[in-house]
Design a protein around this motif. Structure first.
Motif, short mmCIF file in Angstrom:
data_model
loop_
_atom_site.label_atom_id
_atom_site.label_comp_id
_atom_site.label_asym_id
_atom_site.label_seq_id
_atom_site.Cartn_x
_atom_site.Cartn_y
_atom_site.Cartn_z
N ALA A 128 0.86 -1.18 0.00
CA ALA A 128 0.00 0.00 0.00
C ALA A 128 0.90 1.23 0.00
N VAL A 129 0.48 2.27 -0.71
CA VAL A 129 1.20 3.53 -0.72
C VAL A 129 0.33 4.56 -0.02
N ILE A 130 0.83 5.13 1.06
CA ILE A 130 0.12 6.13 1.82
C ILE A 130 0.86 7.44 1.61
N LYS A 131 0.16 8.47 1.18
CA LYS A 131 0.82 9.75 0.97
C LYS A 131 -0.10 10.88 1.39
N CYS A 153 4.55 13.37 2.95
CA CYS A 153 5.24 12.09 3.05
C CYS A 153 4.60 11.05 2.14
N ARG A 154 5.42 10.11 1.76
CA ARG A 154 4.98 8.95 0.97
C ARG A 154 5.59 7.72 1.64
N VAL A 155 4.73 6.85 2.15
CA VAL A 155 5.17 5.65 2.86
C VAL A 155 4.65 4.42 2.13
N ASP A 170 0.54 5.77 11.87
CA ASP A 170 1.84 6.01 12.49
C ASP A 170 2.77 4.89 12.03
N PHE A 171 3.85 5.25 11.35
CA PHE A 171 4.82 4.30 10.88
C PHE A 171 6.16 4.63 11.51
N THR A 172 6.83 3.63 12.07
CA THR A 172 8.12 3.84 12.71
C THR A 172 9.21 3.21 11.87
N PHE A 173 10.26 3.98 11.61
CA PHE A 173 11.41 3.52 10.85
C PHE A 173 12.64 3.61 11.74
N HIS A 201 -0.95 -2.47 7.03
CA HIS A 201 -0.25 -1.39 7.73
C HIS A 201 0.52 -1.86 8.95
N GLN A 202 0.83 -3.15 9.02
CA GLN A 202 1.60 -3.68 10.14
C GLN A 202 3.10 -3.40 10.02
N PHE A 203 3.61 -3.46 8.79
CA PHE A 203 5.05 -3.36 8.60
C PHE A 203 5.37 -2.31 7.54
N PRO A 204 5.99 -1.21 7.94
CA PRO A 204 6.42 -0.21 6.95
C PRO A 204 7.62 -0.72 6.18
N ILE A 205 7.73 -0.32 4.91
CA ILE A 205 8.80 -0.80 4.06
C ILE A 205 9.77 0.32 3.69
N SER A 206 9.24 1.45 3.23
CA SER A 206 10.11 2.57 2.88
C SER A 206 9.34 3.88 2.99
N TYR A 207 10.07 4.97 2.94
CA TYR A 207 9.45 6.28 3.03
C TYR A 207 10.19 7.30 2.18
N LYS A 208 9.49 8.38 1.87
CA LYS A 208 10.07 9.58 1.29
C LYS A 208 9.42 10.76 1.98
N ILE A 209 10.24 11.73 2.34
CA ILE A 209 9.75 12.93 3.02
C ILE A 209 10.05 14.12 2.13
#
Length: 151
Positions: A70-73, A120-122, A100-103, A128-136
């Protein structure tokens, strides 16, 4: 492979090892009548720990393996988490649902907190259990300020 995926696979493997090891040692301690009740209960707890880890990680396995993400932005803010491991939380609060995603990595953004808006783009598992990557990005210019290494 980024840290979050390594952490995910580590929990999955630990769950498999503790489940099978716990079951094996639980059966062998119950067969041995000289084992104390304390030892028997310890192996039952280890088995339950393995079941718990697998219960938490297995539902996301197909999403991670087949890259069904999933892409959340949107508008967000970033909080810096201090402690033994320096990490960040990316929080989307503009929608009805709170994400809320923790990296584990700590980008150099200059400012953190609710008063500093970002875009942000996550990428995350669909549940939504496991975040993979992000861009801020900067909230006004949409210029990329930071990203995870694998994105």
């Amino acid at each position: 492979m980024n840290r979050e995926l390594i952490q995910y696979y580590g929990m999955l493997i630990l769950g498999i090892i503790t489940l099978f090891g716990g079951v094996f040692f639980t059966i062998s301690t119950w067969k041995d009548s000289t084992e104390s009740l304390k030892n028997k209960l310890q192996f039952i707890l280890i088995t339950l720990f393995g079941v718990g880890l697998l219960y938490w990680t297995v539902p996301s396995l197909t999403q991670i393996v087949f890259k069904n993400h999933a892409v959340i932005k949107g508008d967000c803010y970033v909080e810096e988490n201090s402690g033994k491991t320096h990490s960040i939380s990316i929080i989307f609060d503009s929608t009805e649902d709170y994400e809320d995603f923790t990296f584990l990595e700590n980008p150099e953004l200059g400012a953190y907190g609710e008063d500093v808006p970002y875009y942000c783009r996550v990428i995350s598992t669909k549940n939504h259990q496991f975040p993979i990557s992000y861009k801020i990005y900067d909230s006004k210019t949409h210029k990329q300020l930071s990203s995870s290494k694998d994105d």
